[in-house]
Design an enzyme around this catalytic site. Structure first.
Site, mmCIF file in Angstrom:
data_model
loop_
_atom_site.group_PDB
_atom_site.id
_atom_site.type_symbol
_atom_site.label_atom_id
_atom_site.label_comp_id
_atom_site.label_asym_id
_atom_site.label_seq_id
_atom_site.Cartn_x
_atom_site.Cartn_y
_atom_site.Cartn_z
ATOM 1 C CD1 TRP A 80 60.418 47.180 14.170
ATOM 2 C CD2 TRP A 80 61.467 45.303 14.231
ATOM 3 N NE1 TRP A 80 60.194 46.659 15.522
ATOM 4 C CE2 TRP A 80 60.839 45.498 15.531
ATOM 5 C CE3 TRP A 80 62.423 44.198 13.943
ATOM 6 C CZ2 TRP A 80 60.994 44.210 16.492
ATOM 7 C CZ3 TRP A 80 62.373 43.138 15.097
ATOM 8 C CH2 TRP A 80 61.763 43.253 16.391
ATOM 9 C CE LYS A 103 48.391 44.672 12.391
ATOM 10 N NZ LYS A 103 47.688 44.388 13.656
ATOM 11 C CB CYS A 124 61.881 45.932 7.101
ATOM 12 S SG CYS A 124 63.105 45.634 8.315
ATOM 13 C CD GLU A 147 50.526 44.307 21.692
ATOM 14 O OE1 GLU A 147 50.773 43.726 20.445
ATOM 15 O OE2 GLU A 147 49.145 44.208 21.859
ATOM 16 C CD GLU A 171 44.390 40.200 22.599
ATOM 17 O OE1 GLU A 171 45.321 39.572 22.757
ATOM 18 O OE2 GLU A 171 44.511 41.070 21.689
ATOM 19 C CG HIS A 197 48.573 28.073 44.081
ATOM 20 N ND1 HIS A 197 48.700 27.078 45.265
ATOM 21 C CD2 HIS A 197 47.452 27.855 43.673
ATOM 22 C CE1 HIS A 197 47.511 26.294 45.490
ATOM 23 N NE2 HIS A 197 46.705 26.760 44.653
ATOM 24 N NE ARG A 231 55.743 45.717 6.585
ATOM 25 C CZ ARG A 231 55.453 44.547 5.949
ATOM 26 N NH1 ARG A 231 54.270 44.370 5.481
ATOM 27 N NH2 ARG A 231 56.368 43.646 5.801
ATOM 28 C CE LYS A 284 45.919 43.668 22.157
ATOM 29 N NZ LYS A 284 46.108 43.224 20.651
ATOM 30 C CG ASN A 318 61.148 44.405 3.966
ATOM 31 O OD1 ASN A 318 61.847 45.141 4.273
ATOM 32 N ND2 ASN A 318 59.815 44.191 3.802
ATOM 33 N N GLY A 319 63.954 41.222 5.626
ATOM 34 C CA GLY A 319 64.114 39.694 6.057
ATOM 35 C C GLY A 319 65.694 39.489 6.601
HETATM 36 C C1 G6P Z 1 52.937 40.908 16.414
HETATM 37 C C2 G6P Z 1 51.957 41.880 16.194
HETATM 38 C C3 G6P Z 1 50.751 41.351 16.976
HETATM 39 C C4 G6P Z 1 50.221 40.032 16.232
HETATM 40 C C5 G6P Z 1 51.469 38.970 16.121
HETATM 41 C C6 G6P Z 1 51.075 37.669 15.266
HETATM 42 O O1 G6P Z 1 53.600 40.682 17.396
HETATM 43 O O2 G6P Z 1 52.299 42.979 17.067
HETATM 44 O O3 G6P Z 1 49.721 42.066 17.091
HETATM 45 O O4 G6P Z 1 49.434 39.279 17.092
HETATM 46 O O5 G6P Z 1 52.628 39.560 15.595
HETATM 47 O O6 G6P Z 1 50.799 38.566 13.954
HETATM 48 P P1 G6P Z 1 50.009 37.822 12.898
HETATM 49 O O7 G6P Z 1 49.861 38.279 11.578
HETATM 50 O O8 G6P Z 1 50.572 36.196 12.510
HETATM 51 O O9 G6P Z 1 48.498 37.393 13.508
#
Ligand code: G6P
Length: 606
Positions: free
Chosen positions: A75, A601, A2, A486, A479, A502, A27, A483, A99-100
């Site tokens: 969100w 985000k 949010c 996502e 990673e 395995h 975000r 990616k 937020n929260g």
């Molecule tokens: C969310 C984001 C990711 C990020 C993760 C950790 O899932 O979508 O891109 O890697 O949070 O976020 P941070 O701000 O702690 O790196």
């Protein structure tokens, strides 16, 4: 997650709120809304979906006039994304954005229902709005104070009271909020990019402080009503950094910013050709004496930690345990004052990482944060901080932040290995020089990005995919796989190449493309054997490896060649094609690259 904005000043408030909310879109959100206070009337407009829906609805309403208001991108946590669940919440008297998460909302709701309140949304936020209304007796501060004493959980609140024109009240606990200062105008925001168009000057609101933005001037007080003088900070990010700058998407821009981000992050920490992280307060002596190192993080930041583990263990011979923060918190980790816990976070606000930090401190371990956002909670609470200097990362899928996080791990590994006597000064200098050469090689890879576009065109219709590798290549393939998942919504998994047979190889058919990362030359033959195994089961194979190495056609359908540097540093190069493959696959599938569905985000709830 949010986003909160608020504005008091001479400008058209609706326009400022919409502009600022647009800067927080990254975000992640599923609905948005604003409330504007003008002539003793609070006018609210909310809409599910993108900001464009909200703009359209405001237009249909004939616009909303005024100079004081609050806005929100939501969100969903409590209740589905819908118009009704969107913020602001409230009534004719009080309106809030939040937020929260309010953890005791059920109890509070029952009590309020007994007092005759009814609720129209499924949100925890509506309870706070009703509670403020219940306690409001003409004195906003009193209502805020009493409400604050009742609510449990995390919150950042922007509040309007109908009876107090041109005034926004704000309070927070554990959810970040800044108060920005313009020329005769003031703002609240959950994140710096929201205000950059208007000002760079801001205050960090601390937990338990109340901010009052009246007639464009911000003042602060404790819950007991004592005034507080706060330090005015200046954002070192500019508007340009938060704009696309000619790129189609933020993600592509941020991938291209990686060479600069690496330079900016490592240059201040290389002194006379040697790594030097003492600026954060961790001396060579301290580094040498830690018994165990833990790396705790979420998502991409956790993947950076895995690369860090491989490199530190390989070079410095110190064991490193990497944990997902949400697991670390609840596995009762064994920590002592001789241990170092490294928290990695782009935002510095990820709820689980923040709690893992607090737990580590409670247990006496030393804590070092690798964080991108200055002044964020994790940066402020950790014993030591090494800032990454990636600039604002807007795309939800993290690229440049990952890159600089691993760059910092390399510096730590070199320095620790040297401090432990595992490498001599010449070797330390050589590795540091190699690290400094990474940016120019990334430029070479970026110039050949059509390779990745080609691979993406082959993957676009896939439903499942495997990434394989060994050692550092395995760390990296995690990673690469994340990616792709996502942003393309293709199911993919990363697998240790040797572990494939395995179980998982049973999934391999001509419908399961495999991307193999093969940069670690001591493991080359072994990984290639694994590639042959999947090829024999008709998988389409794509190999990321050194440019100079020839791969037979019967092994790989396509090879992406990258320049060669020390194998230890190859992840910094090999990740770039993986990022680009994910990016182009997402573009070809017509997805919203920068704002993938369901993702946020900055994950500020558990
Ligand atoms: C969310 C984001 C990711 C990020 C993760 C950790 O899932 O979508 O891109 O890697 O949070 O976020 P941070 O701000 O702690 O790196």
């Amino acid at each position: 997650m949010c986003g909160i904005v608020g504005y008091v000043g001479a400008r058209d408030c609706t326009q400022v709120l919409l502009d600022s909310l647009a800067k927080l879109e990254y975000r992640g959100y599923d609905s948005a809304g604003i409330a504007v206070l003008d002539n003793d009337v609070i006018t609210t407009c909310k809409a599910q979906g993108r900001l464009a829906n909200l703009e359209e609805r405001i237009r249909q309403q004939g616009g909303i006039k005024g100079h004081c208001g609050i806005g929100h991108t939501r969100w969903a946590t409590h209740g589905e994304p819908s118009d009704i669940n969107s913020h602001p919440h409230g009534n004719a008297v009080v309106s809030i954005v939040h937020n929260g998460i309010i953890e005791n909302y059920k109890t509070l709701k029952e009590r309020l229902e007994k007092k005759g309140y009814t609720f129209i949304s499924q949100t925890d936020t509506e309870i706070v709005a009703k509670l403020l209304d219940y306690y409001y007796n003409g004195d906003p501060i009193e209502a805020i104070r009493k409400t604050e004493a009742r609510i449990e959980g995390s919150y950042a609140l922007g509040i309007l009271f109908r009876d107090f024109p041109n005034t926004i009240y704000s309070i927070r606990k554990d959810s970040p909020l800044i108060v920005a200062k313009g020329d005769g105008e003031a703002f609240i925001a959950s994140d710096v990019p929201a205000i950059l168009k208007y000002t760079k000057e801001y205050y960090l609101l601390e937990s338990g402080e109340i901010a009052i933005l009246h007639e464009g001037v911000a003042s602060f007080m404790t819950l007991d009503g004592d005034p507080i003088e706060k330090e005015l900070l200046v954002a070192n990010w500019d508007m340009e950094a938060a704009e696309k700058g000619g790129y189609e998407h933020f993600m592509l821009k941020e991938i291209h910013e990686q060479p600069t981000a690496i330079k900016t992050t490592i240059a201040p920490r290389i002194v006379d050709g040697m790594p030097d992280i003492e600026e954060c307060g961790v001396t060579l002596q301290m580094l040498k004496n830690f018994n165990n190192i833990f790396v705790v993080a979420c998502g991409t930041a956790m993947h950076a930690g895995i690369v860090g583990k491989y490199v530190i263990e390989k070079l410095a011979r110190v064991s490193v345990t990497v944990d997902v923060a949400s697991e670390f918190r609840y596995r009762n980790p064994i920590l002592s004052p001789d241990d170092l816990v490294i928290l990695v976070s782009q935002s510095g606000e990820t709820a689980d990482t923040k709690e893992a930090l607090r737990l580590s401190k409670d247990r006496g371990a030393k804590t070092l944060a690798i964080v991108n956002v200055k002044g964020s909670s994790i940066a402020r609470e950790a014993d030591y901080v090494l800032y990454t200097h990636a600039g604002p990362e807007i795309s939800v899928a993290s690229t440049k932040a990952y890159m600089v996080q691993i760059a910092v791990f390399y510096l730590i590994a070199f320095e620790l290995a040297y401090a432990k006597g595992q490498i001599d000064e010449d070797e330390c200098r050589r590795l540091t020089k190699e690290l400094s050469s990474v940016p120019k090689f990334i430029d070479v890879i970026l110039a050949q990005k059509d390779n990745c576009q080609y691979v993406a065109s082959k993957l676009v219709n896939a439903e499942n995919l495997l990434y394989i590798g060994r050692g550092l290549d395995y760390a990296l393939s995690m990673e690469g796989s994340l990616k792709l998942k996502e942003i393309s919504y293709i199911h993919s998994e990363s697998y240790a190449a040797g572990e494939l047979k395995h179980g998982t190889i049973s999934l391999v058919t001509d419908q399961m493309p495999v991307i193999a990362v093969v940069t670690q030359r001591d493991l080359f033959d072994k990984t290639i054997s694994n590639v042959k195994e999947v090829k024999a089961r008709k998988a389409q194979t794509f190999i990321v490896t050194h440019q100079y190495i020839n791969i037979d056609d019967d092994v790989a359908d396509y090879k992406i060649g990258i320049p060669t540097i020390d194998d230890m540093l190859m992840p910094m190069l090999a990740v770039v094609p993986l990022q680009l493959i994910a990016y182009y696959t997402s573009v070809l599938r017509g997805n919203d690259v920068d704002k993938p569905r369901n993702l946020a985000k900055s994950v500020t709830v558990e």
